[in-house]
Scaffold this motif. Structure first.
Motif, short mmCIF file in Angstrom:
data_model
loop_
_atom_site.label_atom_id
_atom_site.label_comp_id
_atom_site.label_asym_id
_atom_site.label_seq_id
_atom_site.Cartn_x
_atom_site.Cartn_y
_atom_site.Cartn_z
N LEU A 9 0.83 -1.21 0.00
CA LEU A 9 0.00 0.00 0.00
C LEU A 9 0.86 1.26 0.00
CD1 LEU A 9 -2.89 -1.00 2.43
CD2 LEU A 9 -3.03 -0.63 -0.04
N ALA A 10 1.94 1.25 0.78
CA ALA A 10 2.84 2.40 0.81
C ALA A 10 3.47 2.62 -0.56
CB ALA A 10 3.92 2.21 1.87
N GLY A 11 3.88 1.54 -1.21
CA GLY A 11 4.44 1.64 -2.55
C GLY A 11 3.43 2.17 -3.55
N LEU A 12 2.19 1.74 -3.43
CA LEU A 12 1.13 2.21 -4.32
C LEU A 12 0.86 3.70 -4.11
CD1 LEU A 12 -1.02 1.45 -6.43
CD2 LEU A 12 -2.56 0.94 -4.53
N VAL A 13 0.79 4.12 -2.86
CA VAL A 13 0.58 5.54 -2.56
C VAL A 13 1.77 6.37 -3.06
CG1 VAL A 13 0.39 7.23 -0.68
CG2 VAL A 13 -0.99 5.15 -0.63
N PHE A 14 2.98 5.87 -2.82
CA PHE A 14 4.19 6.57 -3.26
C PHE A 14 4.21 6.70 -4.78
CE2 PHE A 14 8.79 6.42 -4.40
CZ PHE A 14 9.16 7.64 -3.85
N GLY A 15 3.97 5.60 -5.49
CA GLY A 15 3.96 5.63 -6.95
C GLY A 15 2.86 6.53 -7.50
N SER A 16 1.70 6.49 -6.85
CA SER A 16 0.60 7.36 -7.28
C SER A 16 0.96 8.82 -7.07
CB SER A 16 -0.68 7.03 -6.50
OG SER A 16 -1.08 5.71 -6.74
N GLY A 17 1.58 9.12 -5.94
CA GLY A 17 2.00 10.49 -5.66
C GLY A 17 3.03 10.99 -6.67
N LEU A 18 3.97 10.11 -7.01
CA LEU A 18 4.96 10.49 -8.02
C LEU A 18 4.30 10.77 -9.37
CD1 LEU A 18 7.82 7.92 -7.30
CD2 LEU A 18 7.90 10.38 -6.92
#
Length: 138
Positions: A9-18
């Protein structure tokens, strides 16, 4: 299992933010580094936005308890020594980022585009990480 799900989930949020912030575009990052030319300060605001969310959570939830939301111990760094290994590693990271215009987060986010340059970057990055771990003896 909770840690794997939270990491995903953290990776998904990070990638989405990028992606939403446009930081997956190497030209935007290179323009940020070009202070005397076509400087683009967008990255400063992205970093500021991230810190404005992270710092209160860290100082009011994580630091006092020493635990994550799921109750696992926080593994915060204790080494504050600036040594040759740190300087060389950070220099290589910055050199790679400046030459390519992309750092590991956006590279992984853009990997789904299957562009040969990004695949070469990620393979080179993973190879460099493998070699560094072997040289350090971890």
């Amino acid at each position: 299992m909770k840690l794997i799900v939270s990491a995903m989930l953290a990776g998904l949020v990070f990638g989405s933010g990028l992606t939403v912030s446009g930081m997956v575009d190497p030209i935007r990052v290179l323009n940020f580094l070009d202070i005397l030319g076509t400087w683009d300060p967008t990255l400063v605001f992205v970093i500021g936005g991230g810190l404005s969310v992270y710092l209160p959570v860290y100082y009011f939830m994580v630091k006092p308890k020493g635990k994550t939301i799921f109750g696992a111990d926080c593994q915060l760094p204790t080494n504050s020594k600036i040594d040759k290994q740190l300087l060389i590693g950070s220099g290589l990271f910055g050199l790679g980022w400046g030459l390519s215009g992309i750092c590991p987060g956006p590279a992984m986010t853009n990997l789904s585009a299957a562009q040969p340059e990004l695949i070469a970057f990620v393979v080179s990055m993973l190879l460099g990480m493998f070699i560094a771990n072997k040289l350090v003896g971890r």
